[in-house]
Scaffold this motif. Structure first.
Motif, PDB file in Angstrom:
ATOM      1  N   LEU A 171       0.849  -1.191  -0.005  1.00  0.00           N
ATOM      2  CA  LEU A 171       0.100  -0.069   0.050  1.00  0.00           C
ATOM      3  C   LEU A 171       0.871   1.132   0.035  1.00  0.00           C
ATOM      4  CD1 LEU A 171      -2.733  -1.183   2.657  1.00  0.00           C
ATOM      5  CD2 LEU A 171      -2.502  -1.640   0.232  1.00  0.00           C
ATOM      6  N   TYR A 172       0.487   2.201  -0.671  1.00  0.00           N
ATOM      7  CA  TYR A 172       1.397   3.556  -0.775  1.00  0.00           C
ATOM      8  C   TYR A 172       0.674   4.657  -0.532  1.00  0.00           C
ATOM      9  CZ  TYR A 172       4.180   0.461  -3.608  1.00  0.00           C
ATOM     10  OH  TYR A 172       4.787  -0.820  -4.032  1.00  0.00           O
ATOM     11  N   ILE A 173       1.138   5.534   0.271  1.00  0.00           N
ATOM     12  CA  ILE A 173       0.768   6.878   0.608  1.00  0.00           C
ATOM     13  C   ILE A 173       1.225   7.853  -0.489  1.00  0.00           C
ATOM     14  CG2 ILE A 173       0.629   6.655   3.028  1.00  0.00           C
ATOM     15  CD1 ILE A 173       3.351   8.276   3.250  1.00  0.00           C
ATOM     16  N   ASP A 174       0.697   8.841  -0.626  1.00  0.00           N
ATOM     17  CA  ASP A 174       0.993   9.839  -1.838  1.00  0.00           C
ATOM     18  C   ASP A 174       2.502  10.494  -1.396  1.00  0.00           C
ATOM     19  OD1 ASP A 174       1.436  12.600  -3.128  1.00  0.00           O
ATOM     20  OD2 ASP A 174      -0.645  12.122  -3.874  1.00  0.00           O
ATOM     21  N   ARG A 175       3.166  10.560  -2.351  1.00  0.00           N
ATOM     22  CA  ARG A 175       4.651  10.818  -1.974  1.00  0.00           C
ATOM     23  C   ARG A 175       4.877  12.205  -1.315  1.00  0.00           C
ATOM     24  NH1 ARG A 175       8.411   7.995  -2.834  1.00  0.00           N
ATOM     25  NH2 ARG A 175       9.448   6.578  -4.328  1.00  0.00           N
ATOM     26  N   MET A 176       3.885  13.014  -1.629  1.00  0.00           N
ATOM     27  CA  MET A 176       4.023  14.245  -0.995  1.00  0.00           C
ATOM     28  C   MET A 176       3.878  14.427   0.379  1.00  0.00           C
ATOM     29  SD  MET A 176       0.403  16.066  -1.931  1.00  0.00           S
ATOM     30  CE  MET A 176      -1.059  16.596  -0.622  1.00  0.00           C
ATOM     31  N   TYR A 177       3.315  13.246   1.004  1.00  0.00           N
ATOM     32  CA  TYR A 177       3.271  13.244   2.522  1.00  0.00           C
ATOM     33  C   TYR A 177       4.645  12.769   3.083  1.00  0.00           C
ATOM     34  CZ  TYR A 177      -1.611  14.156   1.707  1.00  0.00           C
ATOM     35  OH  TYR A 177      -2.666  14.715   1.002  1.00  0.00           O
ATOM     36  N   LYS A 178       5.446  11.837   2.300  1.00  0.00           N
ATOM     37  CA  LYS A 178       6.528  11.258   2.798  1.00  0.00           C
ATOM     38  C   LYS A 178       6.580  10.154   3.742  1.00  0.00           C
ATOM     39  CE  LYS A 178       9.808  14.810   0.902  1.00  0.00           C
ATOM     40  NZ  LYS A 178       9.491  15.952   0.753  1.00  0.00           N
ATOM     41  N   GLU A 179       5.971  10.616   5.246  1.00  0.00           N
ATOM     42  CA  GLU A 179       5.897   9.706   6.155  1.00  0.00           C
ATOM     43  C   GLU A 179       4.484   9.324   6.357  1.00  0.00           C
ATOM     44  OE1 GLU A 179       8.196  11.256   9.244  1.00  0.00           O
ATOM     45  OE2 GLU A 179      10.021  11.350   8.123  1.00  0.00           O
ATOM     46  N   VAL A 180       4.246   8.266   6.886  1.00  0.00           N
ATOM     47  CA  VAL A 180       2.891   7.661   7.127  1.00  0.00           C
ATOM     48  C   VAL A 180       2.184   8.557   8.137  1.00  0.00           C
ATOM     49  CG1 VAL A 180       1.531   5.766   8.043  1.00  0.00           C
ATOM     50  CG2 VAL A 180       3.369   5.442   6.374  1.00  0.00           C
ATOM     51  N   GLU A 181       3.269   8.700   9.394  1.00  0.00           N
ATOM     52  CA  GLU A 181       2.650   9.537  10.564  1.00  0.00           C
ATOM     53  C   GLU A 181       2.244  10.914  10.225  1.00  0.00           C
ATOM     54  OE1 GLU A 181       5.825  10.980  13.338  1.00  0.00           O
ATOM     55  OE2 GLU A 181       6.958   9.681  12.255  1.00  0.00           O
ATOM     56  N   ASP A 182       2.818  11.526   9.051  1.00  0.00           N
ATOM     57  CA  ASP A 182       2.488  12.819   8.762  1.00  0.00           C
ATOM     58  C   ASP A 182       1.446  13.011   7.566  1.00  0.00           C
ATOM     59  OD1 ASP A 182       4.333  14.096  10.613  1.00  0.00           O
ATOM     60  OD2 ASP A 182       6.031  13.810   8.758  1.00  0.00           O
TER      61      ASP A 182
END
Length: 121
Positions: free
Chosen positions: A82-93
């Protein structure tokens, strides 16, 4: 006596990531932390424990997250990434609403406040 272990496991990097993902989920899912880099021995032990379960990988969108993904792809090829959008960089953010959409796309249940289109007053 057997423990009731959830079928689904989400692998994250750290405790802050675990808290963020847990705050969005609305089903019983085990969330495990790698605590950053992981030795091959530790990874092998973890893989043995994960066999037969639905494993999801949700790591940061950065160099260390990609390095961990490569390790897991090799050792646990059946895991779903699963991938978060690269603009957020970190899952916690990453905003909860974005994490909810990532989890929904993986057919996981999330809290209704993240799926509702209505604005709460």
């Amino acid at each position: 006596m057997e423990w009731d272990v959830p079928d689904k496991v989400i692998m994250v990097e750290g405790l802050s990531d675990k808290r963020k993902v847990a705050s969005v989920l609305d089903e019983e899912v085990e969330i495990r932390c790698t605590n950053g880099t992981i030795s091959l021995t530790k990874l092998d032990e973890m893989v043995d424990e994960l066999i037969g379960r639905d494993v999801y990988i949700l790591f940061d969108a950065d160099e260390s997250g990609e390095k961990l993904r490569k390790q897991f792809r090799r050792e646990l090829p059946e895991a779903r990434h699963l991938y978060i959008d690269r603009m957020y960089k970190e899952v916690e953010d990453t905003p909860e609403h974005h994490i909810a959409s990532v989890l929904l796309a993986a057919n996981m249940k999330v809290k209704t406040k993240f799926t509702s289109k209505r604005m709460e007053e």
